[in-house]
Scaffold this active site. Structure first.
Site, PDB file in Angstrom:
ATOM      1  N   SER A  15       0.798  -1.240   0.000  1.00 10.51           N
ATOM      2  CA  SER A  15       0.000   0.000   0.000  1.00 10.51           C
ATOM      3  C   SER A  15       0.822   1.278   0.000  1.00 10.51           C
ATOM      4  O   SER A  15       0.253   2.360  -0.158  1.00 10.51           O
ATOM      5  CB  SER A  15      -0.950   0.009   1.192  1.00 10.51           C
ATOM      6  N   LYS A  42       0.246   3.570  -2.807  1.00  6.15           N
ATOM      7  CA  LYS A  42      -0.981   4.386  -2.963  1.00  6.15           C
ATOM      8  C   LYS A  42      -0.687   5.884  -3.141  1.00  6.15           C
ATOM      9  O   LYS A  42      -1.269   6.512  -4.019  1.00  6.15           O
ATOM     10  CB  LYS A  42      -1.966   4.101  -1.825  1.00  6.15           C
ATOM     11  N   TYR A 100      -3.309  -2.718 -10.517  1.00  5.86           N
ATOM     12  CA  TYR A 100      -3.241  -2.563  -9.060  1.00  5.86           C
ATOM     13  C   TYR A 100      -2.371  -3.662  -8.430  1.00  5.86           C
ATOM     14  O   TYR A 100      -1.518  -3.380  -7.579  1.00  5.86           O
ATOM     15  CB  TYR A 100      -4.657  -2.580  -8.463  1.00  5.86           C
ATOM     16  N   TYR A 155      -4.572   3.910   7.615  1.00  2.63           N
ATOM     17  CA  TYR A 155      -5.943   3.366   7.646  1.00  2.63           C
ATOM     18  C   TYR A 155      -6.679   3.779   8.918  1.00  2.63           C
ATOM     19  O   TYR A 155      -6.598   4.928   9.322  1.00  2.63           O
ATOM     20  CB  TYR A 155      -5.950   1.822   7.507  1.00  2.63           C
ATOM     21  N   VAL A 163       1.265  -3.760   3.817  1.00  5.59           N
ATOM     22  CA  VAL A 163       1.276  -5.052   4.506  1.00  5.59           C
ATOM     23  C   VAL A 163       2.565  -5.855   4.264  1.00  5.59           C
ATOM     24  O   VAL A 163       2.769  -6.888   4.880  1.00  5.59           O
ATOM     25  CB  VAL A 163       0.042  -5.927   4.161  1.00  5.59           C
TER      26      VAL A 163
HETATM   27  N1  GLN Z   1      -1.912  -5.865  -1.880  1.00  8.71           N
HETATM   28  C1  GLN Z   1      -2.633  -5.502  -0.713  1.00  8.71           C
HETATM   29  C2  GLN Z   1      -4.115  -5.592  -0.952  1.00  8.71           C
HETATM   30  O1  GLN Z   1      -4.602  -4.988  -1.866  1.00  8.71           O
HETATM   31  C3  GLN Z   1      -2.236  -4.133  -0.255  1.00  8.71           C
HETATM   32  C4  GLN Z   1      -2.927  -3.760   1.025  1.00  8.71           C
HETATM   33  C5  GLN Z   1      -2.026  -3.163   2.050  1.00  8.71           C
HETATM   34  O2  GLN Z   1      -0.811  -3.058   1.941  1.00  8.71           O
HETATM   35  N2  GLN Z   1      -2.642  -2.804   3.129  1.00  8.71           N
HETATM   36  O3  GLN Z   1      -4.824  -6.266  -0.238  1.00  8.71           O
END
Ligand code: GLN
Length: 304
Positions: A61, A64, A188, A240, A258
């Site tokens: 993420s 993003k 994505y 988040y 993550v």
């Molecule tokens: N690849 C992960 C997903 O889309 C990215 C989410 C994250 O890093 N929180 O679920």
């Protein structure tokens, strides 16, 4: 600075024991839960680091804000704001529950999955491959070095991406996503699978802290107004549903992923890259946040 980083890192390493490596896709569960690294790049270009900085991991993420930057550079802020909002969701990154809110563009946030999927559809390019290559090129410039894509993680994301598919089809069925859903999702998944290390994240953070200019050379990559836009959203939504607590404990704009990465921006002062794959229940690096909290206290980094 090195000594301080070493000391804080060893102090915070045990906190990783409270977390768990992401296992929503098999490929990520291979991460070392005890790893912890930090890299700092000051606005004048000074670099300092400690711990497991050489380890390569997937950006997840933390891509993003780069997706948002590319969308802003391609379309301008007014158009982007007509497609995604800026309000914090206060919900997990893959939340699908809109029962207490209407599903419209103003309620879609670019720092969570739904908004990031919309961002992929806003990047310019004749094909989705070209769109992704443009994103990768921007990421390379921001990271200040060569970076690749982890093909195993990409395949794992794609074959275990039911929740992201559900989010994308929900957007499509509500008229909030243009283009072919599977192609947008492919972009994505590839974006999440870009490989970085702590240095790359620190460099990206340094450009955002330097109002869009590269450290040292001062070459402008994007307008200062865009760094204000991105940093403001990072402050309110970058962690988040843990963003409020992070604002209290650390007090700087940041984005987690993550894969265990955190990219933190200390406006006008420094960019920080963290790697610590043991995550809390919200998907944020446990030892990474602890380390940033300690560093923020020592160096008075909080903007509040
Ligand atoms: N690849 C992960 C997903 O889309 C990215 C989410 C994250 O890093 N929180 O679920």
């Amino acid at each position: 600075m090195e000594e301080l980083l070493e000391r804080l890192l060893e102090e915070c390493r045990p906190a990783a024991g409270q977390g768990k490596v992401a296992d929503y896709i098999p490929e990520l569960s291979k991460g070392d839960p005890e790893a912890l690294g930090i890299y700092v790049i000051g606005s004048e270009g000074k670099r300092s680091w400690a711990g497991d900085c050489r380890q390569v991991f997937t950006i997840q993420s933390v891509v993003k804000p780069i997706l948002l930057l590319q969308a802003l550079m391609d379309n301008g802020a007014e158009f982007v704001m007509s497609r995604v909002g800026v309000e914090a969701t206060g919900k997990p990154f893959d939340a699908i529950n809109f029962s207490d809110q209407s599903l419209d563009s103003g309620n879609i946030n670019p720092m969570v999955n739904m908004g990031a999927i919309v961002m992929c559809s806003l990047i310019h390019g004749r094909s989705y491959d070209e769109r992704f290559q443009r994103l990768l090129e921007l990421t390379r410039r921001l990271a200040g070095g060569e970076i690749g894509v982890d093909q195993a993680v990409y395949r794992s994301e794609k074959s275990h991406g039911s929740k992201n598919r559900a989010l994308a089809y929900l957007l499509k069925s509500n008229g909030l996503l243009d283009g072919d859903v599977e192609e947008v999702l492919d972009c994505y998944f590839r974006a999440c699978s870009i490989q970085v290390d702590c240095r790359a994240l620190a460099h990206i953070g340094a450009v955002l802290s330097n109002r869009g200019r590269l450290p040292v050379s001062n070459e402008r990559i994007f307008p200062a107004a865009m760094s204000r836009y991105v940093n403001a959203i990072l402050m309110t939504c970058g962690m988040y549903d843990g963003s409020g607590e992070f604002a209290l404990r650390v007090g700087v704009p940041a984005k987690s992923g993550v894969g265990g990465g955190i990219m933190a921006v200390v406006p006008t002062r420094m960019g920080i890259g963290i790697f610590g794959p043991a995550l809390d229940r919200k998907g944020n690096s446990v030892a990474g946040i602890r380390l940033l909290e300690r560093l923020s206290a020592e160096l008075h980094l909080s903007i509040f």
